[in-house]
Write an enzyme that holds these catalytic residues in place. Structure first.
Site, PDB file in Angstrom:
ATOM      1  N   GLU A 123      75.276  64.725  49.618  1.00 40.76           N
ATOM      2  CA  GLU A 123      76.507  64.689  48.826  1.00 40.76           C
ATOM      3  C   GLU A 123      76.407  63.772  47.620  1.00 40.76           C
ATOM      4  O   GLU A 123      76.887  64.092  46.542  1.00 40.76           O
ATOM      5  CB  GLU A 123      77.700  64.281  49.692  1.00 40.76           C
ATOM      6  CG  GLU A 123      78.234  65.383  50.604  1.00 40.76           C
ATOM      7  CD  GLU A 123      77.485  65.512  51.909  1.00 40.76           C
ATOM      8  OE1 GLU A 123      76.516  64.742  52.118  1.00 40.76           O
ATOM      9  OE2 GLU A 123      77.851  66.370  52.733  1.00 40.76           O
ATOM     10  N   HIS A 160      86.714  64.054  61.193  1.00 36.87           N
ATOM     11  CA  HIS A 160      86.825  65.316  60.457  1.00 36.87           C
ATOM     12  C   HIS A 160      88.295  65.753  60.379  1.00 36.87           C
ATOM     13  O   HIS A 160      88.585  66.947  60.372  1.00 36.87           O
ATOM     14  CB  HIS A 160      86.051  66.431  61.160  1.00 36.87           C
ATOM     15  CG  HIS A 160      84.564  66.399  60.958  1.00 36.87           C
ATOM     16  ND1 HIS A 160      83.761  65.430  61.491  1.00 36.87           N
ATOM     17  CD2 HIS A 160      83.729  67.239  60.303  1.00 36.87           C
ATOM     18  CE1 HIS A 160      82.498  65.685  61.167  1.00 36.87           C
ATOM     19  NE2 HIS A 160      82.453  66.774  60.452  1.00 36.87           N
TER      20      HIS A 160
HETATM   21  C1  LIG Z   1      77.680  63.804  55.249  1.00 37.96           C
HETATM   22  C2  LIG Z   1      77.898  65.110  55.913  1.00 37.96           C
HETATM   23  N1  LIG Z   1      77.716  66.237  55.215  1.00 37.96           N
HETATM   24  C3  LIG Z   1      77.888  67.443  55.799  1.00 37.96           C
HETATM   25  C4  LIG Z   1      78.276  67.530  57.103  1.00 37.96           C
HETATM   26  C5  LIG Z   1      78.536  68.889  57.739  1.00 37.96           C
HETATM   27  N2  LIG Z   1      77.464  69.211  58.664  1.00 37.96           N
HETATM   28  C6  LIG Z   1      77.601  68.930  59.976  1.00 37.96           C
HETATM   29  S1  LIG Z   1      76.217  69.261  60.814  1.00 37.96           S
HETATM   30  C7  LIG Z   1      75.426  69.809  59.448  1.00 37.96           C
HETATM   31  C8  LIG Z   1      74.025  70.290  59.553  1.00 37.96           C
HETATM   32  C9  LIG Z   1      73.119  69.208  59.994  1.00 37.96           C
HETATM   33  O1  LIG Z   1      71.847  69.711  60.146  1.00 37.96           O
HETATM   34  P1  LIG Z   1      70.733  68.869  60.854  1.00 37.96           P
HETATM   35  O2  LIG Z   1      70.709  67.477  60.331  1.00 37.96           O
HETATM   36  O3  LIG Z   1      69.484  69.648  60.747  1.00 37.96           O
HETATM   37  O4  LIG Z   1      71.205  68.761  62.376  1.00 37.96           O
HETATM   38  P2  LIG Z   1      71.465  69.930  63.415  1.00 37.96           P
HETATM   39  O5  LIG Z   1      72.898  70.300  63.278  1.00 37.96           O
HETATM   40  O6  LIG Z   1      70.537  71.056  63.111  1.00 37.96           O
HETATM   41  O7  LIG Z   1      71.213  69.323  64.746  1.00 37.96           O
HETATM   42  C10 LIG Z   1      76.251  69.713  58.333  1.00 37.96           C
HETATM   43  C11 LIG Z   1      75.876  70.119  56.981  1.00 37.96           C
HETATM   44  C12 LIG Z   1      78.496  66.325  57.806  1.00 37.96           C
HETATM   45  N3  LIG Z   1      78.918  66.317  59.070  1.00 37.96           N
HETATM   46  N4  LIG Z   1      78.291  65.135  57.203  1.00 37.96           N
END
Ligand SMILES: Cc1ncc(C[n+]2csc(CCOP(=O)(O)OP(=O)(O)O)c2C)c(N)n1
Ligand SMILES: [Mg+2]
Lengths: 338, 325
Positions: free
Chosen positions: A60, A129
Site C-alpha cells: 500500500e 477490518h
Molecule cells: C496491509 C494489508 N493489505 C491488504 C490486506 C488484504 N489481504 C488479506 S490477506 C491478503 C493476501 C495475503 O497473501 P499472503 O501474504 O500470500 O498470505 P496467504 O493469505 O496466502 O496466506 C490480502 C491482500 C490486508 N489484510 N492487509
C-alpha cells in the site's frame, strides 16, 4: 436512471470518469483481473486495459505513494484500498505527502488523487477490518473527505472526487455495497463536494448522519412519533455548515448519528459548531448518538450492539425531545462501562 | 483433562504429529461447513494443505517462544496446542473462545503456548516478532520469536524493514514464509519479482532455506536449524516453506483463478498422506492404525462442534473488557 448496487455504482462512476479523461487510472489490489474484492471495479480492465487498470502487490505504501507522484505529474489516479485499515501502512503518503504537496510547492504541484476505501462494521470482520476511520483524515488540512451512503452518493461523490484537483478520500461503508437503488449517472448524477442533502422534512429535530448511519437515521425517523429533518452530510471536509445550521435553526434540536467511538468522533465538530453558532436558539442540548469507546467486537450480538441501531436512535431522540436533557448512552445505563 | 501445553508437548511423537495434521484438516472442513451454514459470521481463511508447516513449526518450538501469525492461523493455533473447542469457540464468537468471542477467526491468541494475537493486517505481525526477539535478547535466556506470514506479505515494507532490523541487531527471530503461491486472487508471479522468496534474505545478509512445506519432518528440521542459530546468538533466519492452500483465499472463494490441474497436483503431495505413508513404511504405525486415528479425530471434532454450538454467546458488556490495563 438505472438500478444499481452500490458496488456497481462505483464501477459505473469509474468507467464514466475514465471515458471522460484518459488521465484517470485505477490502481489497487485485485482490482483488475478479479474486478475488486467487493466487485467495485468490475469490467474496467476489459474496457480500459492493463495500462490504466492495475493490480498491485500487497504494497500500500508503494502504490499509494506512486499514485501521489503520478497525480502530481499528469495522471488522475484512483486508488482502491480494500479495507480502510490498510491505509494505516500508507498513511505517510496520504496525510504527510499528498496533503501537503500543493502547499509546499506554492501551488506548482497539485495532487488530483482519489483514494477509495471500504469502512465500517456489520459484516463480522472483526476489530481490524470494521472501523470507520474518517477521523484519521478530517483533521489534515489539504485533504477532502467524502462518505457514500448508498448507490447515488457512491456514484456522485466519486465522480466529483475524480474531477477535483486535490486529494480526496472517498469512504464506502462496506455493508452497503450490496444495496440497490436507482442511480442518476452522467453529469446530472455528480454531487458537488461540500454539499449536504436534506432528505426529509420535519419540525422536531435535525438528524445529521454520514455514510452507514444515513439509512439508520432515515429509518429511525420514518417510523417515529416525531418529525425529523434527516441530513446526509455526504462530505466531511469541507462540510456543509450552512445547510446544517439552516436545518437546526428550523428544528431547534440537533442529533448527530455516528458509527464509531464516542470520543473524538467527527460529530464533535458538527455539535460544537452548531452549539456555538446557535447558542440561545436551541430547544435541547446538542446530542451525539455513537458507538462506545471500544474496538469493534466480533461476536454477532456484540457487533450488532456496537453500531447504532434504528431502535436505539429512535429511543435516544425520543428521550431528548421529551425531556430536553441529554440521554445517557446504552452502555452507561447498563453499567457496562466503568 | 489435557491442557494446551500437553497437546503441545505431545508433538514430539511422530504419530501425534500425524494426528494433529488430521485434526487441523478435519477442523478446517468443519469451519467451512459452519460458515456456509451461517453460524460462523464474517470471514474465514482456511489452511487445508498447509498443515505440515503449522505442525512442523509447533513440534520444534517451546511454549515460552513467541509466535506471531496471520488471519490464516487456525492451523498454527491448533498445532501450538490451543484446544479445538477454544479455537472454534472464537471462530463462532462464543464465550468459550480463546478471547471470549471478541476476536473471531482472524484474531486467535493464547499466551500459554506463545501465540500472540494473530494479525489481520498483512505484514503486521512481522515487526512485532522482531520486537519479541528483542525482548528475548535483552531479557536474557534463549527463547526465540517466530513470525509466520504469507508470500504476499514479502512485498510489504514491514517485511523488509523487519528483516534488516533483525539482522543488524542479530535478534533471535525466525521468519517463516508460507509460500502458497497466491496472495488473495493474485498468483505470485503477477505481484512478486522473484519466485524463490528465500533469496530475499540475501539483501539482509541473512541465512535462508527453501523447504518442502509438505513434509512435516523437513519443516521441523529446518525450523530446528534456524531456532538453534537463534538460541545460540547467531541471529535471524528466513525459511521459505513451499506449500499450497487447497481452498480459496477466504469465505466462498473456490479459487477459480487457479490453472486447471494445479490443485490436484498439489493434492498428490498431500502432507497428511505423505506423512502417513512414511510412518507406515518405517513401521511406526500400521495402515489400520492410521485409519483408526482418522476416525478418532473425526469423532473428537464432532464432539467439539456439538459442544461449541451449545456454548453461550457473550453479553454486550464483554466488549468493554481489556481496553486498558
Ligand atoms: C496491509 C494489508 N493489505 C491488504 C490486506 C488484504 N489481504 C488479506 S490477506 C491478503 C493476501 C495475503 O497473501 P499472503 O501474504 O500470500 O498470505 P496467504 O493469505 O496466502 O496466506 C490480502 C491482500 C490486508 N489484510 N492487509
Ligand atoms: Mg499466499
Amino acid at each position: 436512471m438505472t438500478k444499481l448496487r452500490m458496488n456497481q455504482a462505483v464501477s459505473a462512476a469509474l468507467a464514466d470518469a475514465m471515458r471522460e479523461d484518459p488521465a484517470v487510472v485505477v490502481i489497487g489490489e485485485d482490482v483488475a483481473v478479479p474486478g475488486g474484492v467487493f466487485k467495485a471495479t468490475d469490467g474496467l480492465l476489459a474496457e480500459f486495459g492493463v495500462g490504466r487498470v492495475r493490480d498491485t502487490p500487497i504494497s500500500e505504501m508503494g502504490f499509494l505513494g506512486a499514485a501521489v507522484g503520478a497525480a502530481a505529474t499528469g495522471l488522475r489516479p484512483v486508488v482502491e484500498i480494500m479495507f480502510g485499515e490498510f491505509l494505516g501502512v500508507a498513511l505517510d503518503q496520504l496525510v504527510t505527502e499528498a496533503a501537503k504537496l500543493r502547499y509546499l510547492s506554492a501551488g506548482q504541484y497539485g495532487v488530483p488523487l482519489t483514494v477509495r476505501a471500504s469502512v465500517g462494521a456489520g459484516l463480522g470482520f472483526g476489530a481490524q477490518h470494521s472501523q470507520c476511520l474518517e477521523t484519521w483524515f478530517y483533521a489534515t488540512p489539504g485533504l477532502k473527505v467524502a462518505v457514500a451512503s448508498g448507490p447515488q452518493t457512491a456514484y456522485g461523490l466519486l465522480r466529483a472526487a475524480v474531477r477535483d484537483d486535490d486529494p480526496v478520500v472517498v469512504l464506502e461503508p462496506r455493508r452497503l455495497y450490496g444495496g440497490r437503488a436507482e442511480v442518476v449517472t452522467g453529469d446530472d448524477g455528480i454531487i458537488a463536494l461540500g454539499s449536504a442533502e436534506v432528505r426529509t422534512a420535519g419540525d422536531d429535530v435535525t438528524l445529521v448522519a454520514l455514510g452507514g448511519t444515513v439509512p439508520v437515521a432515515q429509518e429511525a425517523a420514518d417510523g417515529a412519533g416525531w418529525g425529523a429533518e434527516v441530513v446526509d452530510l455526504r462530505t466531511l471536509v469541507p462540510w456543509d455548515v450552512a445547510t446544517v445550521l439552516d436545518s437546526v435553526r428550523r428544528t431547534g434540536r440537533l442529533v448527530v448519528v455516528e458509527e464509531g467511538p464516542f470520543s473524538g468522533g467527527w460529530g464533535t465538530e458538527i455539535a460544537a459548531r452548531v452549539a456555538s453558532e446557535l447558542f440561545g436558539e436551541l430547544r435541547a442540548p446538542v446530542h451525539r448518538v455513537t458507538s462506545p469507546d471500544v474496538p469493534v467486537p466480533y461476536a454477532k450480538p456484540l457487533e450488532t450492539r456496537y453500531v447504532p441501531t434504528v431502535e436505539y436512535v429512535r429511543e435516544q431522540v425520543g428521550e431528548l425531545i421529551e425531556t430536553g436533557r441529554t440521554p445517557r448512552p446504552w452502555w452507561s445505563r447498563e453499567g457496562a462501562h466503568r | 483433562m489435557s491442557t494446551s501445553l500437553d497437546r503441545r508437548v505431545a508433538l514430539r511423537d511422530p504419530t501425534a504429529r500425524l494426528e494433529r495434521m488430521m485434526e487441523i484438516r478435519e477442523f478446517e472442513g468443519r469451519v467451512k461447513d459452519l460458515f456456509f451454514e451461517g453460524v460462523v459470521s464474517g470471514t474465514t481463511h482456511l489452511c487445508e494443505g498447509q498443515e505440515a508447516v503449522s505442525v512442523g513449526l509447533a513440534a520444534t518450538l517451546r511454549p515460552t517462544d513467541h509466535v506471531t501469525c496471520t488471519y490464516r492461523g487456525h492451523g498454527v493455533a491448533l498445532a501450538l496446542g490451543c484446544e479445538p473447542s477454544a479455537v472454534l469457540g472464537e471462530i463462532m464468537g462464543r464465550t468459550v473462545g480463546l478471547v471470549g468471542g471478541v476476536g473471531g477467526s482472524m484474531h486467535l491468541s493464547e499466551r500459554a503456548v506463545g501465540l500472540m494475537p494473530t494479525f489481520a493486517i498483512v505484514g503486521g505481525g512481522i515487526p512485532v516478532a522482531v520486537g519479541a526477539g528483542l525482548s528475548c535478547q535483552v531479557l536474557g535466556g534463549d527463547d526465540v520469536a517466530v513470525a509466520v506470514f504469507g508470500d504476499g506479505a514479502t512485498n510489504i515494507g514491514a517485511f523488509h524493514e523487519s528483516l534488516n532490523l533483525a539482522a543488524v541487531w542479530k535478534l533471535p527471530v525466525v521468519f517463516v514464509v508460507e509460500n502458497n503461491l497466491y496472495g488473495e486472487y493474485s498468483p505470485i508471479a503477477s505481484t512478486t519479482a522473484v519466485t524463490d522468496l528465500a533469496v530475499r534474505a540475501g539483501s539482509y545478509a541473512m541465512p535462508a532455506e527453501t523447504v518442502d512445506g509438505q513434509v512435516v519432518d523437513d519443516v521441523a528440521a529446518a525450523v530446528r536449524r534456524a531456532v538453534e542459530r537463534a538460541r545460540g546468538g547467531d541471529g535471524p533466519t528466513l525459511l521459505e516453506m513451499k506449500t499450497y492452500r487447497y481452498s480459496g483465499h477466504s469465505r466462498a472463494d473456490t479459487g477459480p483463478y487457479r490453472p486447471d490441474g494445479e490443485l490436484e497436483a498439489w493434492q498428490g503431495r498431500d502432507p497428511i498422506a505423505l506423512y502417513a505413508d512414511a510412518l507406515v513404511a518405517a513401521g511406526t504405525v500400521t495402515a489400520g492404525e492410521v485409519d483408526a486415528l482418522r476416525s478418532a479425530v473425526t469423532e473428537r471434532i464432532d464432539e467439539v462442534v456439538a459442544e461449541v454450538r451449545q456454548a453461550p454467546e457473550p453479553d454486550p458488556s464483554a466488549m468493554f473488557g481489556h481496553i486498558h490495563a
